[in-house]
Design a protein around this motif. Structure first.
Motif, PDB file in Angstrom:
ATOM      1  N   LEU A  29       0.833  -1.194   0.000  1.00 50.91           N
ATOM      2  CA  LEU A  29       0.000   0.000   0.000  1.00 50.91           C
ATOM      3  C   LEU A  29       0.871   1.247   0.000  1.00 50.91           C
ATOM      4  O   LEU A  29       1.856   1.314   0.714  1.00 50.91           O
ATOM      5  CB  LEU A  29      -0.914   0.002   1.225  1.00 50.91           C
ATOM      6  N   SER A  30       0.487   2.237  -0.767  1.00 48.99           N
ATOM      7  CA  SER A  30       1.224   3.504  -0.718  1.00 48.99           C
ATOM      8  C   SER A  30       0.881   4.271   0.553  1.00 48.99           C
ATOM      9  O   SER A  30       1.712   4.991   1.091  1.00 48.99           O
ATOM     10  CB  SER A  30       0.921   4.353  -1.946  1.00 48.99           C
ATOM     11  N   ASN A  31      -0.336   4.142   1.014  1.00 48.92           N
ATOM     12  CA  ASN A  31      -0.671   4.660   2.333  1.00 48.92           C
ATOM     13  C   ASN A  31      -1.855   3.893   2.890  1.00 48.92           C
ATOM     14  O   ASN A  31      -2.458   3.074   2.179  1.00 48.92           O
ATOM     15  CB  ASN A  31      -0.957   6.170   2.307  1.00 48.92           C
ATOM     16  N   ILE A  32      -2.163   4.111   4.131  1.00 51.02           N
ATOM     17  CA  ILE A  32      -3.323   3.475   4.727  1.00 51.02           C
ATOM     18  C   ILE A  32      -4.044   4.512   5.586  1.00 51.02           C
ATOM     19  O   ILE A  32      -3.408   5.375   6.198  1.00 51.02           O
ATOM     20  CB  ILE A  32      -2.960   2.223   5.540  1.00 51.02           C
ATOM     21  N   GLN A  33      -5.349   4.429   5.570  1.00 49.93           N
ATOM     22  CA  GLN A  33      -6.163   5.343   6.357  1.00 49.93           C
ATOM     23  C   GLN A  33      -7.019   4.538   7.340  1.00 49.93           C
ATOM     24  O   GLN A  33      -7.347   3.381   7.093  1.00 49.93           O
ATOM     25  CB  GLN A  33      -7.076   6.168   5.440  1.00 49.93           C
ATOM     26  N   LEU A  49      -1.447   7.012   7.372  1.00 52.91           N
ATOM     27  CA  LEU A  49      -0.054   6.629   7.531  1.00 52.91           C
ATOM     28  C   LEU A  49       0.540   6.430   6.147  1.00 52.91           C
ATOM     29  O   LEU A  49      -0.084   5.820   5.275  1.00 52.91           O
ATOM     30  CB  LEU A  49       0.067   5.335   8.333  1.00 52.91           C
ATOM     31  N   VAL A  50       1.750   6.929   5.961  1.00 55.02           N
ATOM     32  CA  VAL A  50       2.364   6.911   4.635  1.00 55.02           C
ATOM     33  C   VAL A  50       3.701   6.177   4.608  1.00 55.02           C
ATOM     34  O   VAL A  50       3.995   5.445   3.671  1.00 55.02           O
ATOM     35  CB  VAL A  50       2.549   8.355   4.118  1.00 55.02           C
ATOM     36  N   LYS A  51       4.495   6.345   5.640  1.00 55.80           N
ATOM     37  CA  LYS A  51       5.865   5.820   5.616  1.00 55.80           C
ATOM     38  C   LYS A  51       5.950   4.415   6.203  1.00 55.80           C
ATOM     39  O   LYS A  51       5.229   4.068   7.142  1.00 55.80           O
ATOM     40  CB  LYS A  51       6.780   6.738   6.420  1.00 55.80           C
ATOM     41  N   ALA A  68       6.777  -3.502   5.682  1.00 56.94           N
ATOM     42  CA  ALA A  68       6.560  -3.865   4.279  1.00 56.94           C
ATOM     43  C   ALA A  68       5.385  -3.119   3.658  1.00 56.94           C
ATOM     44  O   ALA A  68       5.080  -3.305   2.477  1.00 56.94           O
ATOM     45  CB  ALA A  68       6.330  -5.369   4.163  1.00 56.94           C
ATOM     46  N   LYS A  69       4.743  -2.272   4.444  1.00 56.81           N
ATOM     47  CA  LYS A  69       3.578  -1.486   3.985  1.00 56.81           C
ATOM     48  C   LYS A  69       2.468  -2.393   3.461  1.00 56.81           C
ATOM     49  O   LYS A  69       1.783  -2.060   2.495  1.00 56.81           O
ATOM     50  CB  LYS A  69       3.999  -0.452   2.942  1.00 56.81           C
ATOM     51  N   LYS A  70       2.302  -3.527   4.113  1.00 59.53           N
ATOM     52  CA  LYS A  70       1.210  -4.427   3.750  1.00 59.53           C
ATOM     53  C   LYS A  70       0.284  -4.675   4.929  1.00 59.53           C
ATOM     54  O   LYS A  70      -0.714  -5.370   4.791  1.00 59.53           O
ATOM     55  CB  LYS A  70       1.759  -5.760   3.230  1.00 59.53           C
ATOM     56  N   ASN A  71       0.614  -4.135   6.087  1.00 64.52           N
ATOM     57  CA  ASN A  71      -0.262  -4.320   7.234  1.00 64.52           C
ATOM     58  C   ASN A  71      -0.223  -3.100   8.128  1.00 64.52           C
ATOM     59  O   ASN A  71       0.709  -2.281   8.077  1.00 64.52           O
ATOM     60  CB  ASN A  71       0.087  -5.579   8.010  1.00 64.52           C
ATOM     61  N   SER A  72      -1.251  -3.019   8.951  1.00 63.31           N
ATOM     62  CA  SER A  72      -1.385  -1.889   9.850  1.00 63.31           C
ATOM     63  C   SER A  72      -2.175  -2.329  11.073  1.00 63.31           C
ATOM     64  O   SER A  72      -2.860  -3.356  11.040  1.00 63.31           O
ATOM     65  CB  SER A  72      -2.101  -0.732   9.147  1.00 63.31           C
ATOM     66  N   ARG A  92      -4.766   2.604  -0.057  1.00 59.57           N
ATOM     67  CA  ARG A  92      -4.612   3.633  -1.100  1.00 59.57           C
ATOM     68  C   ARG A  92      -5.169   3.230  -2.439  1.00 59.57           C
ATOM     69  O   ARG A  92      -5.200   2.067  -2.801  1.00 59.57           O
ATOM     70  CB  ARG A  92      -3.125   3.927  -1.272  1.00 59.57           C
ATOM     71  N   GLY A  93      -5.558   4.208  -3.140  1.00 60.87           N
ATOM     72  CA  GLY A  93      -6.071   3.997  -4.478  1.00 60.87           C
ATOM     73  C   GLY A  93      -7.422   4.654  -4.505  1.00 60.87           C
ATOM     74  O   GLY A  93      -7.586   5.774  -4.040  1.00 60.87           O
TER      75      GLY A  93
END
Lengths: 107, 113
Positions: A29-33, A49-51, A68-72, A92-93
């Protein structure tokens, strides 16, 4: 296609207990909300969250974005009755929403 | 404050009727979205629009169409309502593709009998 899975679906806690909901994506994900929907209400934006590895706090709420920007995750410390609602993550998207975690808090 | 207004909070329609759900936003947002929300299924995207007269299918477009004749208004149309379209419908808008925080309307609870 991109999927965002959220667990658990429901969580019942005693007031004062901690709560955590997890969000996992099949793709990076490029970011998650994160959004919160109170009973009878509509989703309201909480945070983005972006980084990679990012951690943000809002009072008793702590949000993390995986390396890895695949979980939150969203962690609430010492829940209160005002925390009741459904928490959604969204990737994102055009924004793919997870199924949400419904939190109930017993006073 | 961004305001997203949905024309009805509750609607009851009969099977086969044509149904219009209206959504208006007052913040000059580029993007608008229609979701349906069902227990255990979260928010599922029906259609979205990144510009006037532009529309794209979401994850569950079957049985629905949309119209965006003006920037501030995004309409969801059920050409022939069916009972499995009974749901909560949420409209949302966001500023632009790079600024995609979504602002939601209060929702329309549609019952199709």
């Amino acid at each position: 296609g991109q999927q965002v899975m959220q667990i658990p679906q429901y969580q019942h806690v005693q007031e004062g207990e901690d709560f955590t909901t997890y969000c996992n994506s099949s793709t990076t994900l490029s970011n998650i909300q994160w959004y919160k929907q109170r009973p009878g209400g509509h989703p309201v934006f909480l945070i983005q969250l972006v980084k990679s590895g990012e951690v943000k706090k809002q009072k008793r709420l702590t949000f993390q974005f995986g390396e890895a920007k695949k979980n939150s995750s969203l962690h609430i410390t010492a829940t209160q009755t005002t925390d009741v609602g459904t928490y959604f993550c969204a990737g994102r998207g055009k924004l793919i929403f997870g199924q949400g975690t419904e939190l109930s808090v017993k006073p | 404050d961004v305001k997203v207004t949905q024309s009805s909070r509750y609607l009851v329609k009969r099977t086969g009727e044509k149904v219009f759900l209206e959504c208006v936003q007052d913040m000059d947002h580029e993007n608008m979205f229609w979701y349906r929300q069902d227990p255990g299924l979260g928010l599922r995207l029906i259609y979205f629009s990144y510009d006037v007269k532009m529309k794209e299918k979401g994850d569950i477009p079957e049985g629905y169409s949309v119209s965006r004749e003006k920037k501030e208004r995004f309409s969801l149309i059920l050409e022939s309502a069916s009972t499995n379209q009974t749901s909560m419908y949420l409209c949302a808008s966001s500023l632009g593709r790079a600024k995609n925080i979504q602002y939601f309307g209060a929702g329309t609870r549609l019952s199709v009998l």
